[in-house]
Scaffold this motif. Sequence first.
Motif, PDB file in Angstrom:
ATOM      1  N   PHE A  37      28.656  49.136  35.733  1.00  0.00           N
ATOM      2  CA  PHE A  37      27.756  47.267  36.233  1.00  0.00           C
ATOM      3  C   PHE A  37      26.726  47.872  35.029  1.00  0.00           C
ATOM      4  O   PHE A  37      25.252  47.663  34.958  1.00  0.00           O
ATOM      5  CB  PHE A  37      27.585  46.357  36.945  1.00  0.00           C
ATOM      6  CG  PHE A  37      28.912  46.324  37.804  1.00  0.00           C
ATOM      7  CD1 PHE A  37      29.619  45.018  37.218  1.00  0.00           C
ATOM      8  CD2 PHE A  37      29.328  47.155  38.955  1.00  0.00           C
ATOM      9  CE1 PHE A  37      31.014  44.929  38.928  1.00  0.00           C
ATOM     10  CE2 PHE A  37      30.267  47.090  39.899  1.00  0.00           C
ATOM     11  CZ  PHE A  37      31.763  45.539  39.478  1.00  0.00           C
ATOM     12  N   ARG A  75      31.554  40.832  33.158  1.00  0.00           N
ATOM     13  CA  ARG A  75      31.449  39.388  33.088  1.00  0.00           C
ATOM     14  C   ARG A  75      31.751  38.841  34.602  1.00  0.00           C
ATOM     15  O   ARG A  75      31.620  39.477  35.020  1.00  0.00           O
ATOM     16  CB  ARG A  75      33.867  39.072  32.712  1.00  0.00           C
ATOM     17  CG  ARG A  75      33.974  39.258  31.321  1.00  0.00           C
ATOM     18  CD  ARG A  75      35.164  39.504  31.041  1.00  0.00           C
ATOM     19  NE  ARG A  75      36.450  39.626  29.587  1.00  0.00           N
ATOM     20  CZ  ARG A  75      35.737  40.218  28.811  1.00  0.00           C
ATOM     21  NH1 ARG A  75      34.240  40.445  28.388  1.00  0.00           N
ATOM     22  NH2 ARG A  75      36.041  40.007  28.352  1.00  0.00           N
ATOM     23  N   LEU A 104      32.272  36.964  41.019  1.00  0.00           N
ATOM     24  CA  LEU A 104      32.766  37.869  40.738  1.00  0.00           C
ATOM     25  C   LEU A 104      32.183  38.021  40.077  1.00  0.00           C
ATOM     26  O   LEU A 104      31.929  37.362  38.496  1.00  0.00           O
ATOM     27  CB  LEU A 104      34.331  37.334  40.433  1.00  0.00           C
ATOM     28  CG  LEU A 104      35.316  38.970  40.249  1.00  0.00           C
ATOM     29  CD1 LEU A 104      35.539  39.712  41.112  1.00  0.00           C
ATOM     30  CD2 LEU A 104      36.509  38.179  39.522  1.00  0.00           C
ATOM     31  N   SER A 106      32.901  41.429  37.262  1.00  0.00           N
ATOM     32  CA  SER A 106      33.866  42.533  36.733  1.00  0.00           C
ATOM     33  C   SER A 106      32.852  43.097  35.237  1.00  0.00           C
ATOM     34  O   SER A 106      32.362  42.891  34.779  1.00  0.00           O
ATOM     35  CB  SER A 106      35.036  41.859  35.916  1.00  0.00           C
ATOM     36  OG  SER A 106      35.113  41.094  35.112  1.00  0.00           O
ATOM     37  N   ASN A 110      37.888  49.188  35.309  1.00  0.00           N
ATOM     38  CA  ASN A 110      38.183  48.955  36.971  1.00  0.00           C
ATOM     39  C   ASN A 110      37.425  48.193  37.411  1.00  0.00           C
ATOM     40  O   ASN A 110      38.204  48.186  38.643  1.00  0.00           O
ATOM     41  CB  ASN A 110      39.897  49.433  36.749  1.00  0.00           C
ATOM     42  CG  ASN A 110      40.684  48.317  37.979  1.00  0.00           C
ATOM     43  OD1 ASN A 110      40.275  47.252  38.221  1.00  0.00           O
ATOM     44  ND2 ASN A 110      41.599  48.712  38.786  1.00  0.00           N
ATOM     45  N   GLN A 111      36.471  47.555  37.673  1.00  0.00           N
ATOM     46  CA  GLN A 111      34.656  47.463  38.380  1.00  0.00           C
ATOM     47  C   GLN A 111      34.819  46.144  38.849  1.00  0.00           C
ATOM     48  O   GLN A 111      34.607  45.866  38.014  1.00  0.00           O
ATOM     49  CB  GLN A 111      33.698  48.564  38.263  1.00  0.00           C
ATOM     50  CG  GLN A 111      34.479  49.656  38.310  1.00  0.00           C
ATOM     51  CD  GLN A 111      32.731  51.187  37.858  1.00  0.00           C
ATOM     52  OE1 GLN A 111      31.969  50.351  38.647  1.00  0.00           O
ATOM     53  NE2 GLN A 111      32.531  51.358  36.982  1.00  0.00           N
ATOM     54  N   THR A 112      34.463  45.633  40.334  1.00  0.00           N
ATOM     55  CA  THR A 112      34.704  44.774  40.262  1.00  0.00           C
ATOM     56  C   THR A 112      33.475  44.963  41.824  1.00  0.00           C
ATOM     57  O   THR A 112      33.910  45.234  42.439  1.00  0.00           O
ATOM     58  CB  THR A 112      35.637  43.670  40.670  1.00  0.00           C
ATOM     59  OG1 THR A 112      36.288  43.736  41.691  1.00  0.00           O
ATOM     60  CG2 THR A 112      36.634  43.493  40.062  1.00  0.00           C
ATOM     61  N   SER A 114      32.442  40.934  44.104  1.00  0.00           N
ATOM     62  CA  SER A 114      33.170  40.251  44.828  1.00  0.00           C
ATOM     63  C   SER A 114      32.143  39.496  45.539  1.00  0.00           C
ATOM     64  O   SER A 114      31.985  39.986  46.702  1.00  0.00           O
ATOM     65  CB  SER A 114      34.286  39.493  44.808  1.00  0.00           C
ATOM     66  OG  SER A 114      35.077  40.406  45.652  1.00  0.00           O
ATOM     67  N   ARG A 136      35.326  46.769  44.373  1.00  0.00           N
ATOM     68  CA  ARG A 136      35.948  47.620  43.758  1.00  0.00           C
ATOM     69  C   ARG A 136      36.000  48.534  42.941  1.00  0.00           C
ATOM     70  O   ARG A 136      35.775  48.468  41.837  1.00  0.00           O
ATOM     71  CB  ARG A 136      37.225  46.935  43.581  1.00  0.00           C
ATOM     72  CG  ARG A 136      38.168  46.209  44.633  1.00  0.00           C
ATOM     73  CD  ARG A 136      38.989  44.824  44.535  1.00  0.00           C
ATOM     74  NE  ARG A 136      39.043  44.580  45.186  1.00  0.00           N
ATOM     75  CZ  ARG A 136      40.451  44.738  46.765  1.00  0.00           C
ATOM     76  NH1 ARG A 136      40.372  45.563  46.096  1.00  0.00           N
ATOM     77  NH2 ARG A 136      40.555  43.553  47.655  1.00  0.00           N
ATOM     78  N   GLN A 137      36.650  49.593  42.359  1.00  0.00           N
ATOM     79  CA  GLN A 137      36.776  50.887  41.254  1.00  0.00           C
ATOM     80  C   GLN A 137      38.366  50.979  41.458  1.00  0.00           C
ATOM     81  O   GLN A 137      38.316  52.340  42.204  1.00  0.00           O
ATOM     82  CB  GLN A 137      35.387  51.995  41.668  1.00  0.00           C
ATOM     83  CG  GLN A 137      35.823  52.801  40.555  1.00  0.00           C
ATOM     84  CD  GLN A 137      34.424  53.347  39.892  1.00  0.00           C
ATOM     85  OE1 GLN A 137      34.286  54.404  41.093  1.00  0.00           O
ATOM     86  NE2 GLN A 137      33.776  53.914  38.736  1.00  0.00           N
TER      87      GLN A 137
END
Length: 182
Positions: A37, A75, A104, A106, A110-112, A114, A136-137
């Motif tokens: 991030f 994002r 959210l 992101s 593939n990291q988020t 929320s 999440r990763q």
Amino acid sequence: MQPKTAFGAAAASALLLAGLLLGHPASAQEGGMLGGFRSDPGKPIEVEADALEVQDGDNTATFIGNVRVVQGDIRMKADRITVFYSSAQGGSRIGKIAASGNVLVSAPDNQTASGDWANYLVATRQIEMGNSVVLRQGENVIRGSRLTVDLASGHARVSGSENGGTGRVKGLFQPPSDPSAE
């Protein structure tokens, strides 16, 4: 405030929102659970929303409806983002940025992150995210009630419950795939 000045304050708020919320590392570790991030503060920032309301008397600018913020590969989506500012000489100073409703964030790899809400406290460089926080990763997941990130130190904490409840932090970590097994 003149409409042109109000628009200028709102545009400045949007730029500061994305630059401050997304422009700093959320973890001291590169490639860690929160390490992706980060963004390039030199990249342009795009903000889209169904509506923008500026309340000069309350010193707020609110982006409403399907809000999307993009800076480089980072994002952010939310139902509503409110920027709290104070008028300063020739400009505005942002004190707090509050995102609410289906927040959210992101990043690449593939990291988020929320949650139901997120606050960025500019003076202390703290991000708080709450209510059903999910990090999440890839297939690795951490769940809790609240996430607090200190952008200055890179320290992050996930709490299991708010207000002293009995909830617990839950994590699911997948082992790396073994290339020799293929």
